[in-house]
Design a protein around this motif. Structure first.
Motif, short mmCIF file in Angstrom:
data_model
loop_
_atom_site.label_atom_id
_atom_site.label_comp_id
_atom_site.label_asym_id
_atom_site.label_seq_id
_atom_site.Cartn_x
_atom_site.Cartn_y
_atom_site.Cartn_z
N ALA A 79 50.50 40.19 35.23
CA ALA A 79 49.79 40.49 36.48
C ALA A 79 50.61 41.46 37.34
O ALA A 79 50.08 42.45 37.88
CB ALA A 79 49.52 39.21 37.25
N THR A 90 46.45 41.68 41.60
CA THR A 90 46.24 40.95 40.34
C THR A 90 47.16 39.73 40.32
O THR A 90 48.36 39.87 40.59
CB THR A 90 46.56 41.87 39.13
N ASN A 93 45.64 34.33 37.73
CA ASN A 93 44.25 33.89 37.51
C ASN A 93 43.34 35.01 37.01
O ASN A 93 42.20 34.78 36.64
CB ASN A 93 43.66 33.30 38.80
N ASN A 94 43.88 36.24 37.02
CA ASN A 94 43.14 37.37 36.43
C ASN A 94 43.56 37.64 34.99
O ASN A 94 43.11 38.62 34.39
CB ASN A 94 43.39 38.66 37.24
N ARG A 219 39.96 50.18 35.84
CA ARG A 219 39.86 49.02 36.74
C ARG A 219 40.28 49.39 38.16
O ARG A 219 39.90 48.74 39.13
CB ARG A 219 40.73 47.88 36.18
N LYS A 225 36.83 46.87 39.63
CA LYS A 225 37.61 45.68 39.22
C LYS A 225 36.68 44.48 38.99
O LYS A 225 37.01 43.57 38.25
CB LYS A 225 38.74 45.38 40.20
N VAL A 249 42.72 41.25 31.22
CA VAL A 249 42.80 41.19 32.68
C VAL A 249 41.39 41.42 33.21
O VAL A 249 40.72 42.39 32.80
CB VAL A 249 43.78 42.26 33.22
N PRO A 251 38.08 39.74 36.27
CA PRO A 251 37.76 38.88 37.41
C PRO A 251 38.07 37.41 37.10
O PRO A 251 37.88 36.96 35.96
CB PRO A 251 36.25 39.09 37.59
N GLU A 252 38.49 36.67 38.13
CA GLU A 252 38.90 35.27 37.94
C GLU A 252 37.83 34.44 37.23
O GLU A 252 38.13 33.62 36.37
CB GLU A 252 39.20 34.62 39.30
#
Ligand SMILES: Cc1ncc(COP(=O)(O)O)c(C=O)c1O
Length: 395
Positions: A79, A90, A93-94, A219, A225, A249, A251-252
């Motif tokens: 991240a 980032t 969680n991404n 992104r 993103k 990588v 979105p959550e």
């Protein structure tokens, strides 16, 4: 035997242009000296410092099940690297850690394509792309890029192919062409994705191998993103192809679903591999540049050699460990030329046709043997092409 369409239709069937590769492997196994310029595997092994970190981690007991999404340390490290390179906020969680970039490509398509949906990809393409899309039950639809546009993506062509599509897969720096997509191309691609509601799956496994211009992750473009899944890997950047460590990588919410997928498929990546990868990434750009340096050097050598003749053309070699050479003046297809080169000089290259129709009449040369052998093979290739071209012109 009753097997699913999904599994039996992964490969398209028929000749896929890989015959030259298999023939070269056979010749090698029979003891013949073949110069192997086919696949994207470094001629160096994983750095001893990374192996040391791997060994230490395993001896400290990190040999059991690891956390399925990836260790906190590696997710945080990936991240931070992505945020530094792109400026896009980032967090762990991404990030989902995967067994290599290939399984990330598969998981990304699983996340966004339902059976019967269309997944777009650009031609020429990395060999597994259509099969990966078919493997999730989707329909793989190629969008051509053109040699006249230096294989940059065309937003108009993507737009024309977008009916029924849910995703677009792109790769920059590109395998097989060696082209790095320009900001202008990527902005146009981003605009189509937003207008046509497409997910963008951005394969960036060669992001440390940029010889000209800069690598831009789409992104980072405005509005992207939320709809981009980036695929990354330790394979090419750190000569860790066999360690099978990569990531997605995105979105959550997508990552949360992908963790469910990983729980039911891969069940994560070995902890000692992840610790070695965290160590390697923490070593920063100095180590990445050391691993990329032989390809940068050979690419410069190749440009000098190719400048001395005008039979073999070079597609702008801006990144990745390959050269895409235009051999159309010989009158042969890429496949014909690759077979003839193997027969006459025991040099193995990939026919452009094995990467799709857009690369017909071209060959892909992997810069993956030591400098002297590489330069000598390229000189031989050029003089062989010249002889063929003269013969062709006289016909
Ligand atoms: C464009 C591209 N994407 C993905 C991969 C997969 O790499 P890995 O699964 O080793 O991370 C490769 C390997 O050659 C590649 O060339």
């Amino acid at each position: 035997m009753n097997l699913s369409k999904r599994i039996t239709q992964i490969t398209g069937g028929g000749s896929d242009g890989w015959d030259v590769f298999y023939r070269a492997r056979r010749m090698l196994s029979e003891g013949q000296a073949v110069t192997e310029l086919t696949i994207g595997e470094h001629d160096i092994r994983t750095d001893p410092s990374i192996l040391h970190a791997m060994d230490l981690s395993a001896r400290e007991g990190h040999t059991g099940y690891a956390m399925v999404p990836g260790t906190d340390l590696l997710r945080d490290t990936v991240a931070a690297r992505v945020q530094t390179h792109t400026g896009v906020p980032t967090t762990r969680n991404n990030v989902l850690i995967t067994p290599g970039g290939q399984s990330a490509l598969f998981a990304a398509h699983m996340a966004v394509c339902d059976p019967g949906d269309v997944g777009l990809f650009l031609d020429p393409y990395y060999a597994t792309y259509p099969g990966t899309i078919r493997g999730v039950g989707a329909v793989a639809r190629a969008v051509q890029t053109a040699v006249e546009d230096a294989f940059q993506p065309s937003a108009e062509r993507i737009d024309s192919a977008a009916d029924g599509a849910v995703s677009l897969l792109i790769n920059t720096p590109n395998n097989p062409t060696g082209v790095v997509y320009s900001r202008q191309s990527l902005e146009a691609v981003a605009e189509v994705c937003q207008r046509r509601g497409l997910w963008l799956i951005s394969d960036e496994v060669y992001d440390t191998q940029v010889w000209e211009g800069e690598h831009l992750s789409p992104r980072a473009l405005p509005g992207m993103k939320e709809r981009t899944l980036v695929v990354g890997s330790m394979s090419k950047s750190h000569a860790m192809t066999g360690s099978r460590c990569g990531w997605i990588v995105g979105p959550e919410e997508v990552i949360a679903h992908l963790i469910n997928l990983a729980t039911h498929t891969t069940y994560g990546v070995p902890g000692f591999i992840q610790d070695a990868s965290s160590f390697a990434l923490a070593a920063g750009s100095e180590l990445e540049e050391k691993i990329a340096a032989p390809f940068r050097r050979r690419r410069s050598m190749a440009m000098k050699i190719l400048q001395t003749q005008d039979t073999v053309g070079l597609v702008p070699a801006q990144g990745a460990m390959y050269l895409m050479l235009d051999v159309r003046k010989t009158g042969l297809s890429g496949e014909g030329f690759a077979n003839a080169l193997l027969d006459s000089h025991a040099i193995a290259v990939m026919p452009g046709e094995s990467f799709g129709a857009a690369a017909a009449g071209h060959i892909r040369v992997a810069m993956t043997v030591d400098d002297d052998r590489f330069a000598s093979a390229l000189r031989t290739l050029c003089s062989f092409a010249e002889q063929l071209a003269k013969r062709h012109a006289a016909e």
